[in-house]
Design an enzyme around this catalytic site. Structure first.
Site, PDB file in Angstrom:
ATOM      1  N   ASP A  24      79.889  78.994 -22.695  1.00 27.80           N
ATOM      2  CA  ASP A  24      78.536  79.558 -22.409  1.00 27.80           C
ATOM      3  C   ASP A  24      78.731  81.197 -22.796  1.00 27.80           C
ATOM      4  OD1 ASP A  24      76.163  80.766 -21.477  1.00 27.80           O
ATOM      5  OD2 ASP A  24      76.963  80.838 -19.181  1.00 27.80           O
ATOM      6  N   ASP A  28      74.089  82.029 -18.740  1.00 29.67           N
ATOM      7  CA  ASP A  28      72.939  81.383 -18.144  1.00 29.67           C
ATOM      8  C   ASP A  28      73.747  80.077 -17.560  1.00 29.67           C
ATOM      9  OD1 ASP A  28      73.562  79.777 -20.203  1.00 29.67           O
ATOM     10  OD2 ASP A  28      71.350  79.743 -20.986  1.00 29.67           O
ATOM     11  N   ASP A  32      76.261  76.796 -25.150  1.00 29.85           N
ATOM     12  CA  ASP A  32      75.480  77.110 -26.280  1.00 29.85           C
ATOM     13  C   ASP A  32      76.054  77.238 -27.442  1.00 29.85           C
ATOM     14  OD1 ASP A  32      76.506  79.836 -26.183  1.00 29.85           O
ATOM     15  OD2 ASP A  32      75.261  80.094 -24.501  1.00 29.85           O
ATOM     16  N   ASP A 101      74.824  64.277 -33.875  1.00 26.09           N
ATOM     17  CA  ASP A 101      74.488  63.203 -33.162  1.00 26.09           C
ATOM     18  C   ASP A 101      72.997  62.647 -33.593  1.00 26.09           C
ATOM     19  OD1 ASP A 101      74.758  60.985 -31.020  1.00 26.09           O
ATOM     20  OD2 ASP A 101      75.965  62.592 -30.076  1.00 26.09           O
ATOM     21  N   ASP A 202      73.979  57.152 -32.385  1.00 23.57           N
ATOM     22  CA  ASP A 202      73.922  56.732 -30.924  1.00 23.57           C
ATOM     23  C   ASP A 202      73.239  55.491 -31.054  1.00 23.57           C
ATOM     24  OD1 ASP A 202      74.167  57.439 -28.000  1.00 23.57           O
ATOM     25  OD2 ASP A 202      71.748  57.248 -28.262  1.00 23.57           O
TER      26      ASP A 202
END
Length: 545
Positions: A24, A28, A32, A101, A202
């Protein structure tokens, strides 16, 4: 032996990042894209040259990003498209490719396609999804969701049911619809044009579903769709494509990954990963892994795809518990067993995948309360098994071993506050062992799990026998997994003690002049091939000259 058409990803090692839990950058509590950019040098140091990025698209996050509401936007808590572009640029500077993905079996129910589709039966987007009339006032048939309950959800606006093999907020796309497929090709090409290195697909084995015949995996048109995808998108590009295929057999594996069929580079098959559940039951119904069964399954796939496809090699991902807790010893022999499992896997033929934290021997979390488990599947299974009469103790024991949450606890960077993951409150509870199991400690210790992985990767990239050599399982005592890799006149021997008790192994090559130990997880391993005594979880790769 056939001559294999060599590809860049044959010698690559792939590092999977689950962005929410990686690093991070802004406090927060959520990992990210900027956080990933800041840690690219860490991935480079490890030696991985490809990053598989779990979904960062816009999403309501019902299923942690696998419910996509906009394929062309980045979820704001991860950053912006500008951040994504920077990640691609900075990765490229370091010789690292990014594979995205690709989630195309279903979308979020907040995707504009589905919002439109719900409005009326004659809406242009209606047939982007799968709708059926009630049967006798109930669901169209008995198909079940993989997250528990019926796979059909009633929609009062049009008095029809729609299909969802995951949460009701993840409606399945209708791949029979040519226009829908064309929209998917446009999206795939958008990302290819951005310069990505490929896709992890996926639950791709579900796109050929035939719900009226209650066929979920490996439907009759599955391979037609994949071949069309290949032609319309990545087929003329030198990209890596790996499909998630839970129900695949070795024959299916050949269909997916044989280059002459023009479908995918490889698949993830999960036959080995299902060996510690009671056959015919759910994965929550636990049984002890039998090493001989693992040998037979892994060997079967090595033999089957030796000349007609390509294997992926993995123990962990965002959906699977930590392997050192599952099949190793995450207490007294955490380091030794983590290294053994790495050696066993990376010695095989195929492309190895490392899931974030695996390279430092991160373990399952074993949280005491169900409230600490964030995953929708975990919460659903807990309620389902409670209602079925399972005891709290039995349910929690299954979650300790198998819950997807075990892979999703924040990455343990240091022994500082919040494991160095975030300056704010992490989105998910940390594994309490982070003060001792973390990257900072691993980089300081020259004998750590991290440096073992680093050495395995280096050996692989320098050794064509590890990349292209034929695999051959060797007879051994029950606690040992031993196999050869052979390429022309070169031979490697991989010997692993899978358990704590000492074990012995004897090997007599037809002829050799010398033996080199390429890597071992102990110092002073035996070079006497006729009498190798293996200490707890000891693993050695020998070069036979």
């Amino acid at each position: 032996m056939k001559e294999i058409q060599k590809k860049w990803w044959h010698k690559s090692v792939i590092y999977q990042i689950y962005p929410r839990s990686f690093y991070d950058s802004n406090g927060d509590g959520v990992g990210d894209l900027q956080g990933i950019i800041q840690k690219l040098d860490y991935v480079k140091l490890l030696g991985a040259d490809v990053i598989w990025l779990s979904p960062v698209y816009d999403s309501p996050n019902v299923d942690n990003g696998y419910d996509i509401s906009d394929y062309y936007s980045i979820l704001s808590e991860f950053g912006t498209m500008e951040d994504m572009n920077k990640l691609l640029l900075e990765s490229s500077k370091r010789g690292i490719k990014i594979i995205m993905d690709l989630v195309v079996n279903h979308t979020s129910d907040q995707h504009p396609w589905f919002i439109e589709a719900k409005k009326s039966k004659d809406n242009p987007y209606r047939n982007y999804y799968i709708w059926r009339d009630p049967v006798n006032g109930k669901e169209p048939n008995e198909l079940k969701s993989n997250f528990g309950g019926s796979a059909w959800q009633f929609d009062e606006t049009t008095n029809q049911y729609y299909l969802h093999f995951y949460s009701k907020e993840q409606p399945d796309l209708d791949w029979e619809n040519k226009k829908m497929r064309s929209s998917i090709w446009d999206m795939i090409n958008f990302w290819i044009n951005k310069g990505i290195g490929g896709f992890r697909m996926d639950v791709i084995d579900l796109i050929g579903k035939d719900p009226d015949k209650q066929i979920k995996e490996n439907g009759p048109k599955l391979h037609d769709y994949l071949q069309e995808m290949n032609r319309k998108t990545f087929g003329t590009k030198d990209l890596l494509t790996v499909g998630e295929a839970w129900g695949a057999t070795t024959e299916d594996g050949k269909l997916y990954s044989d280059p002459k069929r023009k479908e995918l580079s490889m698949i993830f098959q999960f036959e080995h990963i299902q060996l510690d559940k009671i056959p015919g039951k759910q994965r929550w119904d636990l049984k002890k892994l039998e090493l001989n069964e693992l040998k037979q399954v892994l060997s079967k796939w090595q033999y089957a795809l030796n000349e007609e496809g390509w294997n992926s090699l993995f123990w962990n991902n965002h959906d699977l518990p930590r392997i050192v807790s599952r099949w190793g010893n995450d207490r007294e022999y955490r380091v030794e067993s983590a290294k053994m499992l790495a050696t066993l896997l990376h010695g095989m033929k195929g492309t190895p995948y490392i899931y974030q934290g695996e390279e430092i021997g991160m373990t399952n979390a074993a949280f005491e309360s169900i409230e600490d488990y964030m995953d929708i599947e975990t919460q659903n299974i807990y309620k389902e098994r409670k209602a079925a009469g399972f005891s709290e103790e039995d349910i929690m024991e299954s979650l300790y071993m198998k819950a997807r949450d075990n892979a999703r606890t924040p990455m343990q960077w240091s022994n500082a506050k919040n494991a160095g993951f975030s300056s704010g409150k992490p989105w998910m509870k940390l594994n309490p062992n982070y003060p001792s199991v973390n990257v900072e400690s691993a980089l300081y210790d020259s004998d750590s799990v991290f440096y073992h992985y680093q050495k395995l990767i280096k050996i692989r990239k320098q050794n064509y026998t590890l990349i292209y050599g034929t695999y051959r399982l060797l007879d051994s005592e029950p606690n040992i997994y031993a196999y050869e890799r052979i390429l022309e006149n070169k031979k490697l021997l991989i010997v692993c003690n899978f358990y704590e008790p000492e074990a012995t192994f004897s090997y007599s090559p037809e002829s050799h002049s010398a033996v080199n130990i390429l890597i071992s997880n102990y110092s002073h391993s035996s070079s006497d091939l006729k009498n190798i005594t293996l200490r707890p979880y000891e693993a050695i790769i020998y070069e036979i000259i």
